[in-house]
Design a protein around this motif. Sequence first.
Motif, PDB file in Angstrom:
ATOM      1  N   LEU A  87      26.991  90.376  37.350  1.00  0.00           N
ATOM      2  CA  LEU A  87      28.279  90.464  38.291  1.00  0.00           C
ATOM      3  C   LEU A  87      29.499  90.961  37.407  1.00  0.00           C
ATOM      4  O   LEU A  87      30.383  90.965  38.192  1.00  0.00           O
ATOM      5  N   ASP A  88      29.450  90.983  36.395  1.00  0.00           N
ATOM      6  CA  ASP A  88      30.388  91.541  35.334  1.00  0.00           C
ATOM      7  C   ASP A  88      31.709  90.574  35.425  1.00  0.00           C
ATOM      8  O   ASP A  88      32.731  91.249  35.471  1.00  0.00           O
ATOM      9  N   GLY A  89      31.403  89.208  35.505  1.00  0.00           N
ATOM     10  CA  GLY A  89      32.529  88.470  35.458  1.00  0.00           C
ATOM     11  C   GLY A  89      32.874  88.039  36.827  1.00  0.00           C
ATOM     12  O   GLY A  89      33.905  87.006  37.191  1.00  0.00           O
ATOM     13  N   ALA A  90      32.296  88.409  38.022  1.00  0.00           N
ATOM     14  CA  ALA A  90      32.871  88.287  39.330  1.00  0.00           C
ATOM     15  C   ALA A  90      32.169  86.814  39.561  1.00  0.00           C
ATOM     16  O   ALA A  90      31.045  86.519  39.145  1.00  0.00           O
ATOM     17  N   SER A  91      32.980  86.041  40.641  1.00  0.00           N
ATOM     18  CA  SER A  91      32.366  84.732  40.793  1.00  0.00           C
ATOM     19  C   SER A  91      31.707  84.498  42.129  1.00  0.00           C
ATOM     20  O   SER A  91      30.635  83.783  42.458  1.00  0.00           O
ATOM     21  N   ALA A  92      32.073  85.667  43.284  1.00  0.00           N
ATOM     22  CA  ALA A  92      31.690  85.591  44.406  1.00  0.00           C
ATOM     23  C   ALA A  92      31.262  84.209  45.017  1.00  0.00           C
ATOM     24  O   ALA A  92      30.504  83.860  45.926  1.00  0.00           O
ATOM     25  N   ASN A  93      32.384  83.340  44.746  1.00  0.00           N
ATOM     26  CA  ASN A  93      32.280  82.059  45.281  1.00  0.00           C
ATOM     27  C   ASN A  93      33.748  81.504  45.323  1.00  0.00           C
ATOM     28  O   ASN A  93      34.657  81.579  44.288  1.00  0.00           O
ATOM     29  N   PRO A  94      34.261  81.100  46.485  1.00  0.00           N
ATOM     30  CA  PRO A  94      35.840  80.826  46.744  1.00  0.00           C
ATOM     31  C   PRO A  94      36.078  79.759  45.734  1.00  0.00           C
ATOM     32  O   PRO A  94      37.375  79.377  45.393  1.00  0.00           O
ATOM     33  N   ALA A 117      38.656  89.787  49.104  1.00  0.00           N
ATOM     34  CA  ALA A 117      37.484  90.674  48.589  1.00  0.00           C
ATOM     35  C   ALA A 117      36.096  90.008  48.995  1.00  0.00           C
ATOM     36  O   ALA A 117      35.010  90.521  49.333  1.00  0.00           O
ATOM     37  N   GLN A 118      36.040  88.667  48.399  1.00  0.00           N
ATOM     38  CA  GLN A 118      34.956  87.741  48.849  1.00  0.00           C
ATOM     39  C   GLN A 118      34.523  87.843  50.307  1.00  0.00           C
ATOM     40  O   GLN A 118      33.339  87.890  50.681  1.00  0.00           O
ATOM     41  N   ALA A 119      35.739  87.784  51.246  1.00  0.00           N
ATOM     42  CA  ALA A 119      35.461  87.700  52.751  1.00  0.00           C
ATOM     43  C   ALA A 119      34.801  88.935  53.043  1.00  0.00           C
ATOM     44  O   ALA A 119      33.911  89.058  53.687  1.00  0.00           O
ATOM     45  N   VAL A 120      35.478  90.091  52.704  1.00  0.00           N
ATOM     46  CA  VAL A 120      34.914  91.280  53.100  1.00  0.00           C
ATOM     47  C   VAL A 120      33.521  91.642  52.619  1.00  0.00           C
ATOM     48  O   VAL A 120      32.601  92.208  53.336  1.00  0.00           O
ATOM     49  N   ASN A 212      28.441  76.899  48.213  1.00  0.00           N
ATOM     50  CA  ASN A 212      29.285  78.162  48.312  1.00  0.00           C
ATOM     51  C   ASN A 212      29.819  78.342  49.596  1.00  0.00           C
ATOM     52  O   ASN A 212      29.244  78.678  50.500  1.00  0.00           O
ATOM     53  N   PRO A 213      31.168  78.193  49.772  1.00  0.00           N
ATOM     54  CA  PRO A 213      31.886  78.304  51.306  1.00  0.00           C
ATOM     55  C   PRO A 213      31.612  79.632  51.779  1.00  0.00           C
ATOM     56  O   PRO A 213      31.325  79.749  53.030  1.00  0.00           O
ATOM     57  N   ALA A 214      31.609  80.569  51.263  1.00  0.00           N
ATOM     58  CA  ALA A 214      31.724  82.173  51.682  1.00  0.00           C
ATOM     59  C   ALA A 214      30.144  82.433  52.118  1.00  0.00           C
ATOM     60  O   ALA A 214      29.932  82.959  53.273  1.00  0.00           O
ATOM     61  N   LEU A 215      29.094  81.880  51.403  1.00  0.00           N
ATOM     62  CA  LEU A 215      27.768  81.905  51.678  1.00  0.00           C
ATOM     63  C   LEU A 215      27.437  81.144  52.814  1.00  0.00           C
ATOM     64  O   LEU A 215      26.604  81.816  53.756  1.00  0.00           O
ATOM     65  N   ALA A 216      27.856  79.813  52.867  1.00  0.00           N
ATOM     66  CA  ALA A 216      27.421  79.081  53.960  1.00  0.00           C
ATOM     67  C   ALA A 216      28.121  79.643  55.106  1.00  0.00           C
ATOM     68  O   ALA A 216      27.518  79.405  56.250  1.00  0.00           O
ATOM     69  N   THR A 217      29.323  80.138  55.178  1.00  0.00           N
ATOM     70  CA  THR A 217      30.053  80.743  56.407  1.00  0.00           C
ATOM     71  C   THR A 217      29.115  81.836  57.081  1.00  0.00           C
ATOM     72  O   THR A 217      28.909  82.039  58.223  1.00  0.00           O
ATOM     73  N   ALA A 218      28.704  82.895  56.170  1.00  0.00           N
ATOM     74  CA  ALA A 218      27.929  83.895  56.783  1.00  0.00           C
ATOM     75  C   ALA A 218      26.288  83.401  57.210  1.00  0.00           C
ATOM     76  O   ALA A 218      26.068  83.994  57.982  1.00  0.00           O
ATOM     77  N   SER A 219      26.007  82.331  56.471  1.00  0.00           N
ATOM     78  CA  SER A 219      24.524  81.871  56.754  1.00  0.00           C
ATOM     79  C   SER A 219      24.495  80.998  58.108  1.00  0.00           C
ATOM     80  O   SER A 219      23.548  81.134  58.773  1.00  0.00           O
ATOM     81  N   THR A 220      25.411  80.068  58.046  1.00  0.00           N
ATOM     82  CA  THR A 220      25.082  79.172  59.243  1.00  0.00           C
ATOM     83  C   THR A 220      26.342  78.666  60.245  1.00  0.00           C
ATOM     84  O   THR A 220      26.198  77.681  60.936  1.00  0.00           O
TER      85      THR A 220
END
Length: 301
Positions: A87-94, A117-120, A212-220
Amino acid sequence: MTTLNVSIAFFFLVVGICQALRWLSKRLLSPGAYGCLARELAGSLQLCTSCLELRMLMDIGPWGGGFGLDVVLTLLFLLFAVHGASLDGASANPTVCIQEFLLLETNLAATAAKLLAQAVGTATGWAVTKLFWSWELTQFHFIQNLIASECSSSVHTSLPHAACVEGTCSFLFHLILLKARQSHPMWGVPALAATVTFLTYAAGPFTGGFFNPALATASTFHCSGNSFWDYVQVYWLGPLTGMLVALLLYQGNIPRLFQRNLLYSHKSKYKIPKAKVTAPVEGDEPQRKKKGGKSKAEPRA
């Protein structure tokens, strides 16, 4: 095993595409734009697509594919190890972005850009995974398409308990993350991957183990069974609270909000040597006077 092979090939394809996107963005964009936008977008895309495919295997695999939870957890550990290394330092987690903001590592504009960027990236990952499932390359994907429109909530307990579970997972994850940032990636990445695997296994029966709020938003969030505000309480407020408690416990303060350390006292690194004080011995002073008197006596003629 055919389904498993197709899913593994999909994982490799996604990681390769996102790695190429990072390489291209690093060459074309400025360091600031790359760090705030392209890196987080690619990381969120990679994480979302992989986790959605893995969750499909976790839901259908035990009764439809002949492989158990141990296979899925092994894949989860390997995937997060690959994510941590690529991931090169990216968190991908709000919550991690907000943590960096509270630690004064990023400003408000950079944090907002990362969250956008995480939302997109997450939305793009969800769309790409849906497209991949629509091809129905395996029987699992065919079943997933049939049940996708009637998915049920991942919350299988009361809302306070579910929020507490997600908050506890986020608390433990952020504690390990704060510690892993000070260690070598050779040890930090496997430690984080093992932590995510264990927490997902432990919290899965109650909330799905997202933290992970972003992942949960997309999943459920689109699934029936709970309202939008119920999901916000569990998958956003719970992890944010866990992150704040972990940061306060680890740091003793929250630098963006207050500088005073409430838990730990900072001691100086340098010790001031203390001078040795010897108590005078009785009889020393008269002897000194006698010696002094003899030395001052005038010689006789």
